[in-house]
Every structure is written in structure tokens, then in C-alpha cells.
Motif scaffolding. Sequence first.
Motif, mmCIF file in Angstrom:
data_model
loop_
_atom_site.group_PDB
_atom_site.id
_atom_site.type_symbol
_atom_site.label_atom_id
_atom_site.label_comp_id
_atom_site.label_asym_id
_atom_site.label_seq_id
_atom_site.Cartn_x
_atom_site.Cartn_y
_atom_site.Cartn_z
ATOM 1 N N LEU A 23 0.835 -1.211 0.000
ATOM 2 C CA LEU A 23 0.000 0.000 0.000
ATOM 3 C C LEU A 23 0.865 1.255 0.000
ATOM 4 N N ARG A 24 1.880 1.263 0.829
ATOM 5 C CA ARG A 24 2.766 2.428 0.885
ATOM 6 C C ARG A 24 3.519 2.606 -0.440
ATOM 7 N N ALA A 25 3.835 1.489 -1.093
ATOM 8 C CA ALA A 25 4.596 1.558 -2.335
ATOM 9 C C ALA A 25 3.802 2.246 -3.448
ATOM 10 N N VAL A 26 2.451 2.159 -3.410
ATOM 11 C CA VAL A 26 1.646 2.829 -4.442
ATOM 12 C C VAL A 26 1.191 4.216 -3.987
ATOM 13 N N GLY A 27 1.686 4.662 -2.832
ATOM 14 C CA GLY A 27 1.397 6.025 -2.382
ATOM 15 C C GLY A 27 0.278 6.156 -1.390
ATOM 16 N N ILE A 28 -0.313 5.039 -0.935
ATOM 17 C CA ILE A 28 -1.379 5.103 0.076
ATOM 18 C C ILE A 28 -0.724 4.882 1.438
ATOM 19 N N ARG A 29 -0.516 5.977 2.155
ATOM 20 C CA ARG A 29 0.246 5.911 3.408
ATOM 21 C C ARG A 29 -0.599 6.224 4.643
ATOM 22 N N ASN A 30 -1.816 6.693 4.437
ATOM 23 C CA ASN A 30 -2.715 6.943 5.563
ATOM 24 C C ASN A 30 -3.445 5.638 5.835
ATOM 25 N N LEU A 31 -2.953 4.891 6.819
ATOM 26 C CA LEU A 31 -3.388 3.508 7.025
ATOM 27 C C LEU A 31 -3.949 3.299 8.423
ATOM 28 N N ASN A 32 -5.041 2.537 8.492
ATOM 29 C CA ASN A 32 -5.650 2.150 9.760
ATOM 30 C C ASN A 32 -5.578 0.638 9.907
ATOM 31 N N VAL A 33 -5.380 0.189 11.131
ATOM 32 C CA VAL A 33 -5.438 -1.237 11.460
ATOM 33 C C VAL A 33 -6.472 -1.436 12.557
ATOM 34 N N ASP A 34 -7.400 -2.372 12.318
ATOM 35 C CA ASP A 34 -8.390 -2.755 13.326
ATOM 36 C C ASP A 34 -7.863 -3.927 14.146
ATOM 37 N N LEU A 35 -8.062 -3.870 15.461
ATOM 38 C CA LEU A 35 -7.833 -5.007 16.343
ATOM 39 C C LEU A 35 -9.071 -5.213 17.209
ATOM 40 N N ILE A 36 -9.318 -6.459 17.605
ATOM 41 C CA ILE A 36 -10.438 -6.776 18.488
ATOM 42 C C ILE A 36 -9.909 -7.414 19.758
ATOM 43 N N ALA A 37 -10.280 -6.850 20.897
ATOM 44 C CA ALA A 37 -9.954 -7.435 22.194
ATOM 45 C C ALA A 37 -11.078 -8.380 22.590
ATOM 46 N N GLY A 38 -10.727 -9.658 22.827
ATOM 47 C CA GLY A 38 -11.733 -10.613 23.266
ATOM 48 C C GLY A 38 -11.965 -11.759 22.303
#
Length: 411
Positions: free
Chosen positions: A159-174
Motif C-alpha cells: 500500500l505504501r509503495a503505491v502512495g497510500i500511506r494513511n493507514l488504519n489497522v483494526d484489532l479486536i480485544a476478546g
Amino acid sequence: MTAANGEKLGLYISIPFCRSKCTYCNFASGVYPASEHARYVGRLVEDLQNAGAWASEMRVELPRIVDSIYLGGGTPSLLEPELIARLFGAMRERFAVESDAEITVECAPAQIADTTLEALARAGVNRVSLGVQSFIDREAQVSGRLHTRAKVLDDLRRLRAVGIRNLNVDLIAGLAGQTFASWDESLSVLLETGVSHASIYMLEVDEDSRLGREMLGGGARYHADLVPSDEAIAQMYETAIERLEQAGLKQYEISNFARRGHRSLHNMRYWEQRPYLGIGLDASSALYAEDDGARLLLRSKTTDDLKEYLAGTGSIETGWLSPEQQHEEAWFLGLRLNQGLKLSDLRRTFGKSVVARVLPVVERLVESGLVQSDGRTVRLTARGRLLSNEAFQEFLAGSGEDERAQREIAS
């Protein structure tokens, strides 16, 4: 009824297709034949073209200028490149999308083809949200995810290589099988990625999900017996807040954390009651109109039946909120934000007498330790963010069932 004063619009596009259904998911999404994708995008294009006519029929304002677009699901990245191009072309044909608009697409790790990645970049996508949920391969597998940690890290690189650098990661507790040690490891990997945004959710048992039904009725197919206790999940959430804060990802909403300048602009409009139009299966909208000087809010929601949607026979649920009801809603939406609510803003928008009627509720919540107030601003405490539903329920306590149902449309 005349249109309300103009404001910029957010577009939400629902893409309900998945390669597998996660055990905890209760969204209107599923595994459908790829042959349905083109038909579905065709219906999306029709709805975009007809949005103005629908807004006129409902007598609400539909702003033309768009400053945020969000493709959610489901897994939007499953669409073929030509369908992605067609969909974004239709959006830009119908609306004036600002050159610096925030354009987010939800992607499932290990499910982004090179051609799809290139199509997203060409379409102007500048933000991607990855539904990782866990960096522990076994936990991800048990939950129905199809990725490994290595695949996630590779996708972030691509993603960063094509210029998309604003990235979110979801995590779930439980998640089933999750331990304090594995949760700490997932947090460590997240921080090592250097992403600009993270969403941390506490697992909620929902009877409409496979895992939820198993937890309520018994069974072991989805490992319901391995789901951590509520107390453990709360402790994991508190650990995440502390670790992300130390690393520069500041909590700005109950489930969301960002580095400076990287809050989700599209999601902020939900919590700040700004207008948005939802297109597609089970999509919600919030649009305004004025009637004799009163600013009314129309909340609407499309059908969650894919066959009905594709056939164009699904109905749209609608409900009007009066200024008084919008004020009530402002409390339980605005309190989700760590910055809380300014009483002066509420009084300016809704009137002093309307706000005064809610202040006893605020006082009770202060006494119970769920909110704090300095007389100018009201915000949830750390304990209040853990027990937010209890706090929000206080603002609904005086509502009748009909009024409450209207608020639940599009929730």
C-alpha cells in the motif's frame, strides 16, 4: 419544506461481498458469487444517479460538494478493477469530489490483488483500513480471517509503495483463544508497523453472529468457550489505550486512535451530526431540511436483503428527528469523542432551555463517575468509556418507544 443551509457531504458506499464470514460478524455481508459484483455495482451507479430525485422527493438538502468517501463492507477490495473505476467515475459524475477529499476503502488483508491495488490508487484512494483483528495467526484463523501476520505486513508495504500511506489497522480485544500475552504481542506488532491510525474494539456478543449464538446457546464449533471474560476484555482495552498513547496514537474516540492530523474525517461526521449519504445494501444516511425555521434531520436506511436490493424492490426506512431529538442524540454521539461536548455549542444550536433539561442527567452521571464536567465541557471519564452504553442510556431514559425507534434507524 425548504432545504437547509448548504454543507459538504460524506458518501458511504456499502460493498457486502466477502470471501469468508467472520464468526463474530453481524453485518449485512456474506459470501456471494463473483457474478453478482457487476450487477451490484450497476445498482450502486443507479442509486447515485437517482440520489437527487430521492432527496427532492423527501425534501431534504443533498449537498453537491463531497469531502469524504468511505467504501465499507464486506470487502470492497474484492471488486474487479473495472468495477472500481466505474463506481468512482459515477461518484465524480454525480458529485463534486474535492481534490483533497479523504477517500477510504476497507480491505481484508491477503485479499488485495496487484491490479486492485493499482485501481484504488488510480481512483484517488488515499486511506485504507485493514481489518486485521489479530496479528496472532491462530486467533485470526479461528475468527474466520484468511490472513497471516506476514501477509498483513506485506500488504502494508505494498500500500505504501503505491502512495497510500494513511493507514488504519483494526484489532479486536476478546477473540476466542486470546490471552493477555497474545494481546500484548498484537499491540506490539501494530505499533511496529508505524500506521497513523488504529481502531480497537471490544468483542460484543451479538445473537445475529455465529459466535454470539454459540456463546448464548452453547457449543464449541466457533470456540465460544475460549472467549475471554468481560473483565479480561476490559483490561485488554485499557492496556491498548495506555500503550498506544505512549507511542503517539492518541485516543480521540471510544474505539479510535490517531497520530496528529490523521483522525478519520469521514467517521467524525457521524459523531458530529454532519450530513452523509449511504448507498448500497443496509446503508444509512443523515440529511437535513428546514420546516418553518426548524432544522429537521432525516435518518434513512436501505434494505439488508441483497436479492431485494439487486431487484430494486427493497424499501427505505425513514425517520424524522425534531430539534429536541437531535439534541438528545448529540449527547450520546458527541460523548463518544474524548473532547466531549461544549455546553455553549449545544445552547447555541438547540437553545438554553432544551439543554437545561438534560443537565440533571449530567449531574447523575458525574456522581456515578461516568462523566466529568467543569461547567463548560462534558466528557466521559475513562470508566465512562468502558461503560459508555450505560451512560448513553441515561439520555434515552425519557424517550418513548416510537422516538427511540426513529433514532435506531441507520444506527
